[in-house]
Design an enzyme around this catalytic site. Structure first.
Site, PDB file in Angstrom:
ATOM      1  N   VAL A  97       0.857  -1.195   0.000  1.00 29.19           N
ATOM      2  CA  VAL A  97       0.000   0.000   0.000  1.00 29.19           C
ATOM      3  C   VAL A  97       0.890   1.241   0.000  1.00 29.19           C
ATOM      4  CG1 VAL A  97      -1.808   1.296   1.196  1.00 29.19           C
ATOM      5  CG2 VAL A  97      -1.765  -1.202   1.352  1.00 29.19           C
ATOM      6  N   GLY A 143       3.247   2.259  -2.055  1.00 31.92           N
ATOM      7  CA  GLY A 143       4.631   2.174  -2.547  1.00 31.92           C
ATOM      8  C   GLY A 143       5.630   2.427  -1.422  1.00 31.92           C
ATOM      9  N   LYS A 170      -5.892  -2.157  -1.980  1.00 28.40           N
ATOM     10  CA  LYS A 170      -5.138  -1.427  -0.946  1.00 28.40           C
ATOM     11  C   LYS A 170      -6.059  -0.959   0.189  1.00 28.40           C
ATOM     12  CE  LYS A 170      -1.639  -0.066  -4.302  1.00 28.40           C
ATOM     13  NZ  LYS A 170      -1.300   0.910  -5.361  1.00 28.40           N
TER      14      LYS A 170
HETATM   15  N1  HSE Z   1       0.063   0.241 -10.270  1.00 31.46           N
HETATM   16  C1  HSE Z   1       0.238   0.682  -8.935  1.00 31.46           C
HETATM   17  C2  HSE Z   1      -0.004   2.188  -8.868  1.00 31.46           C
HETATM   18  C3  HSE Z   1       1.624   0.346  -8.481  1.00 31.46           C
HETATM   19  O1  HSE Z   1      -0.033   2.824  -9.933  1.00 31.46           O
HETATM   20  O2  HSE Z   1      -0.179   2.736  -7.801  1.00 31.46           O
HETATM   21  C4  HSE Z   1       1.871   0.543  -7.028  1.00 31.46           C
HETATM   22  O3  HSE Z   1       1.038  -0.266  -6.250  1.00 31.46           O
END
Ligand code: HSE
Length: 418
Positions: free
Chosen positions: A127, A129, A200
């Site tokens: 969640v 990054g 998330k």
């Molecule tokens: N595809 C996801 C985003 C990657 O754009 O947030 C990170 O979880």
């Protein structure tokens, strides 16, 4: 010791290896003993990689090597990630992951297996990054009853919306740029239609309220239907359009045996006075309200190679430091279909855009229908178009009014307010 394995050498996997190797000496000091990556598991060949000598194709090599204490699963998706994770945990090897799909669908079960085998299943990278949010919720804010969590949880869609608002870029070009930059999921539908943000918010809600929230229990809509006209109306009325995931208890604010939660992912008009409206590009932000702490905001890069690797490597270090001990992160499994309430019973204000030959004449009927509403403008509004913001009422009441209105107008857009 060569005690770490990385499963998957894609964007996050290669970032994890790069960051770990760059900071290996300081990581070893923090852990209190020498640590290194022994294996990188991937079915593809990477002959030019500086780590080519650590590449293996068979996960069993990791499983059968007693020196491996921590496995970083960064392949994504349910299978084979689930099988690999389960087998590693059953062998007493801790697993860390950025795989939100797996945590959102199997988290309760995998956490239980980890506890039973005195090892850890950690998922800070799943969640936000690089933003620390799982650990703060699980530890620093543990003394609070969490009154709400809402946030921009998907970097790709925030990047796309920002490009559409700031540079008038069309949707397809902005998506293609997000893919080139490594932000988007393999299948960008998961980003655009809100499934990634949904996973998330399920993870955050499960952690905050102690019962598993499954993605299929949560109403989820994405940004593919957001039109330039909606962005223009929102801008001129003092709002930004953002894809927001939110979860909160329904009732007295405390989740007990009979309590329920409201959880939803959808685009929303966010007032420019709210800090979430200022979050741009691939950045994510998560607002948490606790009964003790009040409002706190977590902000940072929510996607991308090294920001996500930062969270994965942090979890690897935590596992290495807690070898043979569970760091206690858990929630109950929960299959009560009524735990997440029907979103139509929840109150919200709604932005609505309609088209009708009789737009001007409809104004008084619409006002009568909704009570005290606000009409909003955009530059060069065509005569047959109207946009308004309803008062706060349940979605089912709004739907009933819009069903009547649809006999005399086309309902072009409806977007909730935050
Ligand atoms: N595809 C996801 C985003 C990657 O754009 O947030 C990170 O979880």
């Amino acid at each position: 010791m060569k005690n770490v394995a990385v499963i998957g050498y894609g964007v996050v996997g290669s970032g994890t290896v790069e960051l770990f190797e760059k900071n290996r000496e300081s990581i070893s000091k923090k852990v209190g003993r020498d640590c290194d990556i022994k294996y990188i598991v991937d079915l593809r060949d990477f002959p030019d990689s500086p780590f080519a000598d650590r590449m293996v194709k068979d996960f069993n090599t990791v499983l059968e090597d007693d020196e491996i204490e921590v496995v970083a699963e960064v392949i994504g998706g349910i299978e084979p990630a689930y099988t690999f994770t389960k087998k590693a945990l059953e062998k007493g090897k801790s697993v860390v992951t950025s795989n939100k799909e797996l945590v959102a669908n199997k988290g309760a079960q995998l956490l239980d297996i980890a506890h039973k085998h005195n090892c850890n299943y950690l998922f800070e990278a799943s969640v936000g990054g690089g933003i620390p949010i799982i650990r703060p919720l699980n530890k620093c804010l543990a003394g609070n009853s969490i009154e709400q969590i809402s946030g921009i949880l998907n970097g790709t869609t925030n990047f796309i919306l920002t490009k559409m608002i700031r540079e008038q870029m069309d949707f397809e070009s902005a998506l293609s740029l997000a893919q080139q930059l490594g932000y988007a999921e393999k299948d960008p539908t998961a980003d655009i239609e809100g499934h990634d943000a949904c996973r998330k918010i399920c993870i955050l809600g499960s952690l905050a309220y102690g019962k598993h929230i499954y993605p299929n229990q949560v109403h989820c809509s994405g940004i593919s239907h957001i039109a330039a006209e909606d962005i223009a109306y929102a801008e001129s009325a003092g709002y930004a359009i953002k894809l927001i995931g939110s979860v909160k208890p329904v009732g007295d604010g405390r989740v007990g045996d009979n309590e329920k939660v409201s959880a939803i992912v959808c685009p929303r008009l966010v007032s420019k006075r709210n800090m979430l409206s200022t979050v741009e590009g691939v950045y994510n932000a998560i607002s948490v309200t606790g009964d003790g702490v009040g409002d706190v905001m977590f902000y940072g890069q929510g996607a991308g190679k090294l920001p996500t690797a930062s969270a994965v490597v942090g979890d690897i270090i935590d596992c290495l430091k807690h070898k043979g001990r569970s760091v206690m992160i858990s929630w109950e499994d929960n299959h009560d279909e009524n735990y997440v309430v029907d979103h139509r019973t929840v109150e919200t204000a709604m932005y609505v855009r309609i088209n009708s030959e009789d737009a001007a004449a409809l104004k008084s009927a619409i006002s009568e229908m909704f009570g005290k509403l606000t009409y909003i403008e955009r530059p060069n509004r065509p005569k047959n178009e109207l946009a308004f913001i309803t008062p706060t009422m349940t979605e089912s009441e709004i739907d009933a009014n819009l069903a009547i209105l649809s006999h005399s107008a086309d309902i072009m857009s409806r977007i909730r307010l935050l």
